[in-house]
Design a protein around this motif. Structure first.
Motif, PDB file in Angstrom:
ATOM      1  N   ILE A 207       2.909 -11.518   9.815  1.00 11.22           N
ATOM      2  CA  ILE A 207       3.840 -11.159  10.883  1.00 11.22           C
ATOM      3  C   ILE A 207       4.306  -9.729  10.656  1.00 11.22           C
ATOM      4  CG2 ILE A 207       6.008 -11.713  12.034  1.00 11.22           C
ATOM      5  CD1 ILE A 207       5.608 -14.595  11.091  1.00 11.22           C
ATOM      6  N   PRO A 208       3.882  -8.800  11.486  1.00 14.82           N
ATOM      7  CA  PRO A 208       4.280  -7.407  11.284  1.00 14.82           C
ATOM      8  C   PRO A 208       5.739  -7.155  11.638  1.00 14.82           C
ATOM      9  CG  PRO A 208       2.959  -7.620  13.280  1.00 14.82           C
ATOM     10  CD  PRO A 208       2.945  -8.961  12.615  1.00 14.82           C
ATOM     11  N   ALA A 209       6.378  -6.298  10.862  1.00 18.09           N
ATOM     12  CA  ALA A 209       7.741  -5.886  11.185  1.00 18.09           C
ATOM     13  C   ALA A 209       7.739  -4.952  12.387  1.00 18.09           C
ATOM     14  CB  ALA A 209       8.369  -5.199   9.972  1.00 18.09           C
ATOM     15  N   THR A 266      -0.793   0.833  -9.702  1.00 16.71           N
ATOM     16  CA  THR A 266      -1.709  -0.272  -9.432  1.00 16.71           C
ATOM     17  C   THR A 266      -0.947  -1.330  -8.656  1.00 16.71           C
ATOM     18  OG1 THR A 266      -2.972   0.151 -11.456  1.00 16.71           O
ATOM     19  CG2 THR A 266      -3.234  -2.006 -10.424  1.00 16.71           C
ATOM     20  N   LEU A 267      -1.497  -1.734  -7.528  1.00 22.53           N
ATOM     21  CA  LEU A 267      -0.828  -2.665  -6.620  1.00 22.53           C
ATOM     22  C   LEU A 267      -1.621  -3.958  -6.532  1.00 22.53           C
ATOM     23  CD1 LEU A 267      -0.189   0.008  -3.877  1.00 22.53           C
ATOM     24  CD2 LEU A 267       1.595  -1.025  -5.296  1.00 22.53           C
ATOM     25  N   SER A 268      -0.927  -5.085  -6.529  1.00 18.68           N
ATOM     26  CA  SER A 268      -1.557  -6.380  -6.311  1.00 18.68           C
ATOM     27  C   SER A 268      -1.513  -6.720  -4.830  1.00 18.68           C
ATOM     28  CB  SER A 268      -0.836  -7.461  -7.111  1.00 18.68           C
ATOM     29  OG  SER A 268       0.466  -7.660  -6.591  1.00 18.68           O
ATOM     30  N   TYR A 269      -2.194  -7.788  -4.466  1.00 18.28           N
ATOM     31  CA  TYR A 269      -2.160  -8.212  -3.061  1.00 18.28           C
ATOM     32  C   TYR A 269      -0.747  -8.608  -2.645  1.00 18.28           C
ATOM     33  CZ  TYR A 269      -3.500 -10.402   1.323  1.00 18.28           C
ATOM     34  OH  TYR A 269      -3.614 -10.722   2.659  1.00 18.28           O
ATOM     35  N   ASN A 274       4.019  -8.376   0.609  1.00 24.10           N
ATOM     36  CA  ASN A 274       5.478  -8.528   0.692  1.00 24.10           C
ATOM     37  C   ASN A 274       6.179  -7.294   1.237  1.00 24.10           C
ATOM     38  OD1 ASN A 274       5.354 -11.140  -0.343  1.00 24.10           O
ATOM     39  ND2 ASN A 274       5.454 -10.423  -2.461  1.00 24.10           N
ATOM     40  N   ARG A 275       5.447  -6.243   1.536  1.00 18.63           N
ATOM     41  CA  ARG A 275       6.045  -5.060   2.151  1.00 18.63           C
ATOM     42  C   ARG A 275       6.185  -5.291   3.658  1.00 18.63           C
ATOM     43  NH1 ARG A 275       5.053   0.301  -0.491  1.00 18.63           N
ATOM     44  NH2 ARG A 275       4.636  -0.129  -2.688  1.00 18.63           N
ATOM     45  N   PRO A 276       7.063  -4.524   4.320  1.00 15.91           N
ATOM     46  CA  PRO A 276       7.117  -4.603   5.786  1.00 15.91           C
ATOM     47  C   PRO A 276       5.766  -4.181   6.363  1.00 15.91           C
ATOM     48  CG  PRO A 276       9.054  -3.476   4.919  1.00 15.91           C
ATOM     49  CD  PRO A 276       8.105  -3.625   3.767  1.00 15.91           C
ATOM     50  N   VAL A 304      -0.123  -1.846   5.813  1.00 12.13           N
ATOM     51  CA  VAL A 304       0.978  -0.955   5.466  1.00 12.13           C
ATOM     52  C   VAL A 304       0.524   0.480   5.688  1.00 12.13           C
ATOM     53  CG1 VAL A 304       1.966  -2.563   3.800  1.00 12.13           C
ATOM     54  CG2 VAL A 304       0.286  -0.874   3.029  1.00 12.13           C
ATOM     55  N   ASP A 305       1.488   1.354   5.904  1.00 14.12           N
ATOM     56  CA  ASP A 305       1.179   2.765   6.068  1.00 14.12           C
ATOM     57  C   ASP A 305       0.645   3.321   4.756  1.00 14.12           C
ATOM     58  OD1 ASP A 305       1.872   3.338   8.784  1.00 14.12           O
ATOM     59  OD2 ASP A 305       3.977   3.088   8.229  1.00 14.12           O
ATOM     60  N   LEU A 306      -0.529   3.896   4.808  1.00 16.27           N
ATOM     61  CA  LEU A 306      -1.131   4.453   3.601  1.00 16.27           C
ATOM     62  C   LEU A 306      -0.280   5.592   3.042  1.00 16.27           C
ATOM     63  CD1 LEU A 306      -3.582   4.320   1.717  1.00 16.27           C
ATOM     64  CD2 LEU A 306      -4.729   5.955   3.220  1.00 16.27           C
TER      65      LEU A 306
END
Length: 518
Positions: A207-209, A266-269, A274-276, A304-306
């Motif tokens: 669900i996008p913010a 380093t980012l996980s899925y 969990n970001r907007p 998410v915005d790169l």
């Protein structure tokens, strides 16, 4: 003195051509079955057949790659599978034919092919060292089975009573082949239990913010012959170098951002999930698309915005490219200025048309950057973003002669009437599509034969990163006709009639369709 009687000479035994061929094919099936079964535990991409096919793709000469894209289009992977199977079968036949008297030559050939498989797996970046077990055990199994069947088909002492009958050898060989096939199927089932599909199914709704604006009612002219504005996932074009679609679970996926940055991250899925989330409607185009081609599609991407991720890493001045790497080793170089442009709308996408990314379109995550051809902007199954210079790293397609900079060119296409169609004389409805991502389409013009240009009706503009549909009504007398289209973008540029191939930075020319009115 009477002459001594000489004992009659006994010809050295040898296998028949048919039996020798049969043994070679059984050895091949054994190798593929065992390799595929073991790969289910050490990494699906370690299956010898898959690894060798990807090796061929990665090391094919540039002219061969270009020929395959132009001639085979999206069927290139299927043709490669069939071609590789034919080559392996031929190798198996040769193995048997050279071993009619002794198993030695055949086992040597099996060993050489096995070494090739080991090298192909060793060079992969998406599997660990244990993956080498798959080609090694496949080679050993094939050599043992070949030698075992050969001894029973051709006993060392040449006494028929010590060997097996032809039927017995065929039965045992068939049993081995069936067992190898069952092992391959078992490997497929085992791999599926921990596959990307089950991981994707567990994600739940995205669900996008910030949702994309709703489409206006006149975003397309489907009833007049244009494609639907949003391309269904099943119909979205797919072009990539992966012989087998990478299978990556969300709990295994990570994205590393490093190189010329202040902070390596380093980012996980779950970090991304969990970001907007933001949703954007974007039209993607493949640089391989010929004038009038269908390698262009539109979707609502969620992610998410790169720029937010890159800002956290702190890209340093002097970085010229974002060097992206896929889980299967494919690499892509994006101009750093574009990736860092806050107005570009570049995304790390995890969803597509309201659902998690389809596996074949990059699940768990891919890069989406509007306005650039996919080979420099749309890395699927992305796991690594390195900021560096153009001289330091050269991506997959740059090594093969494609351009460093690849903005999408202003293009248009006729979707109706189809080439060679027959239509009633008189008023003829013509419809199609035009695109100039990140610039926008200003107008589309069509002409009948060599007549004057006539401005077409445009659909509502959804945004400057998407295609626009158009239609026009022409008057065609009975007989053969040609309709031609050209587009003008919002910078004032009208697409050129100069015909250029896709290499090195995209095709150009006007699209024309011939039809008959009567």
């Amino acid at each position: 003195m009477s002459a001594l009687k000489q004992a009659p000479s006994i010809a050295a035994p040898r296998l028949s051509l048919a039996m020798a061929t049969f043994l070679g094919l059984v050895a091949l099936v054994t190798a593929l079955g065992v390799g595929h079964f073991v790969a289910a535990f050490v990494g699906y991409q370690a299956s010898p057949f898959v690894a060798v096919a990807d090796f061929v793709i990665a090391h094919s000469p540039h002219p061969v790659v270009v020929w395959a894209e132009r001639t085979l289009g999206t069927a290139d992977k299927t043709v490669l599978k069939i071609g590789l199977a034919v080559v392996l079968a031929g190798f198996a036949v040769l193995t048997g034919q050279l071993s009619r008297r002794s198993a030695g030559p055949g086992q040597v050939l099996i060993g050489l092919l096995g070494v090739f498989g080991i090298v192909a797996v060793y060079q992969r970046t998406d599997v660990g060292e244990l993956a080498l077990l798959a080609p090694v055990l496949a080679m050993v199994a094939a050599m043992l089975v070949f030698g075992w069947l050969h001894r029973r088909a051709l006993p060392a002492d040449a006494e028929p009573r010590t060997g097996l009958t032809r039927r017995q050898v065929l039965q045992r060989g068939a049993t081995v082949a069936v067992g190898a096939g069952a092992a391959a199927i078992a490997g497929e089932i085992i791999a599926d239990t921990g596959s990307a599909a089950s991981s994707r199914a567990s994600i739940g709704p995205l669900i996008p913010a910030r949702k994309a604006p709703p489409l206006p009612p006149d975003a397309d002219f489907v009833n007049l012959g244009s494609p639907p504005f949003i391309t269904p996932n099943a119909d979205f074009y797919r072009i990539d170098t992966a012989f087998v679609v990478p299978q990556v679970r969300t709990d295994e996926w990570q994205l590393k951002i490093h190189g010329m940055v202040d902070r390596e991250i380093t980012l996980s899925y779950s970090d991304i999930r969990n970001r907007p989330l933001v949703e954007r409607t974007v039209t993607l185009t493949c640089v391989s698309n010929e004038v009038g081609g269908d390698l262009v599609s539109t979707a609502d991407f969620i992610g998410v915005d790169l720029i937010d991720l890159l800002t956290e890493a702190g890209v340093r001045p002097g970085a010229q490219q974002m060097f992206a790497t896929s889980v299967d080793g494919f690499t892509c170089g994006t101009p750093a200025t574009v990736a860092l442009d806050p107005n570009r709308g570049a995304m790390l996408a995890i969803g597509m048309n309201g659902e998690p990314l389809p596996i074949e379109h990059g699940f768990p995550a891919r890069i989406v950057i509007p306005g650039l051809y996919g080979y420099v902007s749309a890395t699927k199954w992305v796991t690594d973003l390195e900021f560096t210079t153009w001289d330091a790293r050269q991506s997959y397609w740059l090594q093969r002669g494609w351009a460093e900079q690849a903005p999408i060119k202003t293009e248009s296409r006729i979707d109706r009437p189809a080439s060679g169609a027959s239509v009633p004389a008189g008023a003829v409805r013509v419809a199609g599509t035009a695109w100039a991502q990140h610039v926008g389409i200003e107008k589309v013009e069509v002409r009948l034969d060599q007549g004057p240009w006539q401005q077409a009706h445009l659909s509502a503009e959804v945004n400057k990163d998407t295609w626009r549909m158009w239609w026009a009504e022409l008057t065609a007398a009975a007989g053969g006709h040609t309709v031609t289209v050209r587009a003008t973008d919002q910078s004032g540029y009208t697409q050129t009639d100069h015909v250029a191939d896709p290499v090195p930075d995209g095709a150009t020319g006007w699209h024309s369709v011939s039809f008959t009115a009567g």
